[in-house]
Write an enzyme that holds these catalytic residues in place. Structure first.
Site, PDB file in Angstrom:
ATOM      1  N   SER A  84       0.875  -1.177   0.000  1.00 45.44           N
ATOM      2  CA  SER A  84       0.000   0.000   0.000  1.00 45.44           C
ATOM      3  C   SER A  84       0.912   1.227   0.000  1.00 45.44           C
ATOM      4  CB  SER A  84      -0.950  -0.036   1.209  1.00 45.44           C
ATOM      5  OG  SER A  84      -1.863   1.038   1.161  1.00 45.44           O
ATOM      6  N   ASP A 141      -4.271  -4.914   5.906  1.00 40.17           N
ATOM      7  CA  ASP A 141      -4.633  -5.765   4.770  1.00 40.17           C
ATOM      8  C   ASP A 141      -3.496  -6.737   4.471  1.00 40.17           C
ATOM      9  OD1 ASP A 141      -6.267  -6.680   2.673  1.00 40.17           O
ATOM     10  OD2 ASP A 141      -5.328  -5.320   1.241  1.00 40.17           O
ATOM     11  N   HIS A 171      -2.613  -0.955  -3.335  1.00 41.85           N
ATOM     12  CA  HIS A 171      -3.785  -0.114  -3.130  1.00 41.85           C
ATOM     13  C   HIS A 171      -3.656   1.159  -3.961  1.00 41.85           C
ATOM     14  CE1 HIS A 171      -4.097  -2.211   1.023  1.00 41.85           C
ATOM     15  NE2 HIS A 171      -4.704  -2.911   0.077  1.00 41.85           N
TER      16      HIS A 171
END
Length: 203
Positions: A23, A143, A50
């Site tokens: 991310s 995540d 992401h």
């Protein structure tokens, strides 16, 4: 480096896929990892970064400048090929089905995210079991931790970037804290370790 190799005993089938997730700070980290995979890398690489779903992405072009492998946004229904990097498109979950078929999903956000590293890793665990390698890189939030646990529970191998040196420690730290990680590595150690795992299993 912390190493407790899971599922690498002699006689098991070779690794068949590498899944990466990142991310915040991920473009730089992914570029450095992918640059360590040589032309002819023997398995597909699938990844979640992401991305802002409101804008068209040029991530494939950016990473393609660093990688020695072809890099492309994944397309629904295509077959994952060895030596190719497939990126989850913005606002689409990327899953890998039996036989290496890639699917894209508009299903609900997971932890407010789409694409979700957890869903990618869980699909890889379900499809490849001990033949999967999952790697969690820099990023905020958690995540990837649940998905990494799924890979670990099925006998696959999980790598995390060292949270102490990651640009953003949230994602790798969550995976470590979940007890799912076999290797905690400095960023520049990750590609050589993955290559070593894949090549050892193929010998």
């Amino acid at each position: 480096m912390t190493a407790a190799v899971s599922g690498s005993e002699a006689g098991l089938p070779p690794y068949a896929i590498v899944a990466l997730a990142s991310s915040a700070g991920g473009i730089t980290a992914l570029g450095r990892v992918l640059s360590g995979f040589a032309d002819g890398f023997p398995v597909p690489v699938v990844l979640v970064q992401h991305l802002d779903r409101r804008h068209k992405t040029i991530i494939a072009e950016v990473l393609g400048r660093r990688a020695k492998l072809p890099v492309r946004l994944a397309e629904a229904g295509e077959q994952a090929k060895p030596g190719t990097v497939y990126i989850a498109p913005p606002d689409k979950h990327l899953l890998v089905e039996p036989g290496g078929r890639l699917t894209l999903s508009n299903s609900e956000l997971v932890h407010f995210l789409r694409p979700s590293a957890d869903l990618l890793f869980e699909s890889v665990a379900g499809t490849y079991a001990q033949r999967a390698i999952a790697c969690v890189l820099t990023g905020t939030g958690a995540d990837g931790a649940m998905g990494a646990s799924a890979v670990k529970s099925r006998g696959g191998t999980v790598i995390a970037q060292d949270p102490e040196t990651a640009e953003f420690r949230g994602m790798p730290e969550a995976a470590v804290e979940a007890g799912a990680v076999d290797f905690v590595l400095q960023l520049d150690e990750i590609a050589p370790v993955i290559r070593g795992l894949v090549e050892a299993r193929m010998s």
